[in-house]
Design a protein around this motif. Structure first.
Motif, mmCIF file in Angstrom:
data_model
loop_
_atom_site.group_PDB
_atom_site.id
_atom_site.type_symbol
_atom_site.label_atom_id
_atom_site.label_comp_id
_atom_site.label_asym_id
_atom_site.label_seq_id
_atom_site.Cartn_x
_atom_site.Cartn_y
_atom_site.Cartn_z
ATOM 1 N N LEU A 1 0.829 -1.205 0.000
ATOM 2 C CA LEU A 1 0.000 0.000 0.000
ATOM 3 C C LEU A 1 0.867 1.261 0.000
ATOM 4 C CD1 LEU A 1 -2.701 1.532 0.301
ATOM 5 C CD2 LEU A 1 -2.472 1.217 2.790
ATOM 6 N N LEU A 2 1.872 1.288 0.860
ATOM 7 C CA LEU A 2 2.725 2.475 0.956
ATOM 8 C C LEU A 2 3.550 2.698 -0.310
ATOM 9 C CD1 LEU A 2 4.087 2.253 4.632
ATOM 10 C CD2 LEU A 2 2.009 3.328 3.772
ATOM 11 N N ALA A 3 3.731 1.648 -1.094
ATOM 12 C CA ALA A 3 4.533 1.761 -2.318
ATOM 13 C C ALA A 3 3.756 2.346 -3.495
ATOM 14 C CB ALA A 3 5.084 0.391 -2.703
ATOM 15 N N VAL A 4 2.451 2.479 -3.366
ATOM 16 C CA VAL A 4 1.626 2.905 -4.510
ATOM 17 C C VAL A 4 2.043 4.270 -5.078
ATOM 18 C CG1 VAL A 4 -0.707 3.569 -5.212
ATOM 19 C CG2 VAL A 4 -0.344 1.462 -3.921
ATOM 20 N N PRO A 5 2.210 5.318 -4.261
ATOM 21 C CA PRO A 5 2.603 6.614 -4.857
ATOM 22 C C PRO A 5 3.935 6.531 -5.593
ATOM 23 C CG PRO A 5 1.840 6.909 -2.596
ATOM 24 C CD PRO A 5 1.987 5.438 -2.803
ATOM 25 N N GLY A 6 4.907 5.864 -4.979
ATOM 26 C CA GLY A 6 6.214 5.740 -5.616
ATOM 27 C C GLY A 6 6.169 4.888 -6.869
ATOM 28 N N PHE A 7 5.356 3.855 -6.849
ATOM 29 C CA PHE A 7 5.238 2.970 -8.012
ATOM 30 C C PHE A 7 4.779 3.770 -9.228
ATOM 31 C CE2 PHE A 7 3.392 -0.208 -10.752
ATOM 32 C CZ PHE A 7 4.164 -1.350 -10.533
ATOM 33 N N ILE A 8 3.754 4.564 -9.045
ATOM 34 C CA ILE A 8 3.228 5.362 -10.154
ATOM 35 C C ILE A 8 4.241 6.410 -10.609
ATOM 36 C CG2 ILE A 8 1.423 6.999 -10.815
ATOM 37 C CD1 ILE A 8 -0.410 5.530 -8.786
ATOM 38 N N ALA A 9 4.858 7.097 -9.646
ATOM 39 C CA ALA A 9 5.790 8.178 -9.980
ATOM 40 C C ALA A 9 7.054 7.643 -10.650
ATOM 41 C CB ALA A 9 6.156 8.951 -8.711
ATOM 42 N N ILE A 10 7.570 6.536 -10.159
ATOM 43 C CA ILE A 10 8.808 5.990 -10.727
ATOM 44 C C ILE A 10 8.553 5.382 -12.098
ATOM 45 C CG2 ILE A 10 10.597 4.227 -10.393
ATOM 46 C CD1 ILE A 10 10.238 4.828 -7.318
ATOM 47 N N PHE A 11 7.408 4.746 -12.296
ATOM 48 C CA PHE A 11 7.058 4.265 -13.635
ATOM 49 C C PHE A 11 6.991 5.436 -14.618
ATOM 50 C CE2 PHE A 11 6.741 -0.038 -12.785
ATOM 51 C CZ PHE A 11 6.136 -0.751 -13.806
ATOM 52 N N TRP A 12 6.427 6.546 -14.186
ATOM 53 C CA TRP A 12 6.383 7.738 -15.044
ATOM 54 C C TRP A 12 7.793 8.190 -15.403
ATOM 55 C CZ3 TRP A 12 8.538 12.425 -13.527
ATOM 56 C CH2 TRP A 12 8.366 13.488 -14.432
ATOM 57 N N ALA A 13 8.688 8.198 -14.419
ATOM 58 C CA ALA A 13 10.059 8.643 -14.669
ATOM 59 C C ALA A 13 10.768 7.731 -15.655
ATOM 60 C CB ALA A 13 10.834 8.699 -13.345
ATOM 61 N N VAL A 14 10.610 6.420 -15.485
ATOM 62 C CA VAL A 14 11.320 5.451 -16.322
ATOM 63 C C VAL A 14 10.770 5.453 -17.745
ATOM 64 C CG1 VAL A 14 11.800 2.987 -16.638
ATOM 65 C CG2 VAL A 14 12.004 4.016 -14.369
ATOM 66 N N LYS A 15 9.474 5.550 -17.872
ATOM 67 C CA LYS A 15 8.853 5.503 -19.203
ATOM 68 C C LYS A 15 9.389 6.599 -20.110
ATOM 69 C CE LYS A 15 4.363 5.744 -21.559
ATOM 70 N NZ LYS A 15 4.534 4.514 -22.345
ATOM 71 N N GLY A 16 9.659 7.757 -19.564
ATOM 72 C CA GLY A 16 10.131 8.881 -20.362
ATOM 73 C C GLY A 16 11.589 8.808 -20.748
ATOM 74 N N LEU A 17 12.299 7.755 -20.311
ATOM 75 C CA LEU A 17 13.728 7.633 -20.604
ATOM 76 C C LEU A 17 14.032 6.497 -21.572
ATOM 77 C CD1 LEU A 17 15.045 8.313 -17.006
ATOM 78 C CD2 LEU A 17 15.042 9.881 -18.941
ATOM 79 N N ALA A 18 13.012 5.932 -22.188
ATOM 80 C CA ALA A 18 13.163 4.949 -23.270
ATOM 81 C C ALA A 18 13.853 3.660 -22.859
ATOM 82 C CB ALA A 18 13.904 5.584 -24.451
ATOM 83 N N PRO A 19 13.334 2.934 -21.856
ATOM 84 C CA PRO A 19 13.920 1.636 -21.508
ATOM 85 C C PRO A 19 13.625 0.609 -22.601
ATOM 86 C CG PRO A 19 11.872 1.945 -20.319
ATOM 87 C CD PRO A 19 12.133 3.237 -21.050
ATOM 88 N N THR A 20 14.486 -0.401 -22.680
ATOM 89 C CA THR A 20 14.246 -1.482 -23.644
ATOM 90 C C THR A 20 14.007 -2.819 -22.946
ATOM 91 O OG1 THR A 20 16.658 -1.698 -23.871
ATOM 92 C CG2 THR A 20 15.499 -0.405 -25.541
ATOM 93 N N SER A 21 14.597 -3.037 -21.782
ATOM 94 C CA SER A 21 14.326 -4.257 -21.000
ATOM 95 C C SER A 21 13.133 -3.961 -20.099
ATOM 96 C CB SER A 21 15.557 -4.654 -20.176
ATOM 97 O OG SER A 21 16.664 -4.894 -21.014
ATOM 98 N N LEU A 22 11.944 -4.050 -20.665
ATOM 99 C CA LEU A 22 10.765 -3.497 -19.995
ATOM 100 C C LEU A 22 10.412 -4.236 -18.714
ATOM 101 C CD1 LEU A 22 8.498 -2.731 -23.082
ATOM 102 C CD2 LEU A 22 10.193 -1.285 -21.962
ATOM 103 N N ARG A 23 10.459 -5.554 -18.737
ATOM 104 C CA ARG A 23 10.094 -6.313 -17.528
ATOM 105 C C ARG A 23 11.125 -6.099 -16.418
ATOM 106 N NH1 ARG A 23 5.694 -9.201 -18.567
ATOM 107 N NH2 ARG A 23 5.305 -9.974 -20.693
ATOM 108 N N LEU A 24 12.395 -6.101 -16.773
ATOM 109 C CA LEU A 24 13.438 -5.890 -15.767
ATOM 110 C C LEU A 24 13.390 -4.470 -15.224
ATOM 111 C CD1 LEU A 24 15.668 -7.419 -14.359
ATOM 112 C CD2 LEU A 24 17.248 -6.717 -16.175
#
Length: 213
Positions: free
Chosen positions: A136-159
């Motif tokens: 539960l406590l990880a929810v805000p960070g999960f959303i925010a960090i996914f947003w950060a990573v998505k904008g940097l063009a990862p290729t190993s998506l699952r990792l």
């Protein structure tokens, strides 16, 4: 189609990531993760009443060291994996070393305890709720960090998704330490780890969908 034509077609409309983009994105997402987890912890669970006493004990800081080290290692891994073609690199030893230390301490505690005390040392008082509280406590960070990573063009998506989830959950666990009454490494080695691995597993599942660019 010639190779040059194919490369030209694939590169059409592609704009380079701006310099400093990673620092800016993580500079936004990490405070959201920390402040969000802390605010949720204080609102939903509350600080442990004897916090003023336990912060003066070494065992409390040992408990805090586990998620802090995992957060540092997960941050190193996430920042690297957010880039095209990158690998985890130095994040691995930073993440695995504290886990091994806690597991060794847990084994020693269980082996040296009286038989009747072994299971209580592992289960504590909150084993049923602990992993889900961290989730539960990880929810805000999960959303925010996914947003950060998505904008940097990862290729190993699952990792990259797994590393992002672990980063969010380890930050959440740091906040949870200020509520959780459990003070046994035997407990942390199982239930804190379970709580941190749940968002990591969720990130691995969702990374292929939500980190695609």
């Amino acid at each position: 189609m010639r190779t040059d034509d194919l490369v030209g077609l694939l590169s059409t409309g592609i704009t380079p990531v701006r310099r400093g983009a990673a620092a800016r994105r993580f500079g936004i997402s990490l405070p959201i993760a920390a402040l969000g987890a802390t605010a949720l912890m204080a609102t939903v669970f509350g600080l442990r009443p004897d916090l003023g006493v336990v912060v003066k004990t070494p065992i409390f800081w040992e408990k805090l060291t586990l998620p802090l080290c995992l957060a540092i290692g997960a941050l190193l891994a996430t920042v690297r994996l957010a880039r095209p073609g990158a690998k985890v690199g130095a994040g691995w030893p930073v993440m695995t070393t504290p886990v091994l230390v806690v597991w060794i301490a847990a084994i020693m505690i269980v082996v040296t305890a009286a038989p009747k005390d072994r299971l209580p040392a592992i289960l504590g008082h909150s084993w049923r709720s602990c992993p889900f509280n961290i989730l539960l406590l990880a929810v805000p960070g999960f959303i925010a960090i996914f947003w950060a990573v998505k904008g940097l063009a990862p290729t190993s998506l699952r990792l990259a998704g797994a590393a992002s989830g672990l980063l969010a959950s380890s930050i959440a666990t740091v906040a949870y330490c200020f509520h959780c009454p459990e003070m046994s490494p035997a407990f942390w080695s199982v239930w804190y780890m379970a709580g941190m691995l749940l968002p990591a597993a969720l990130g691995a599942v969702l990374g292929h969908k939500f980190l695609r660019w």
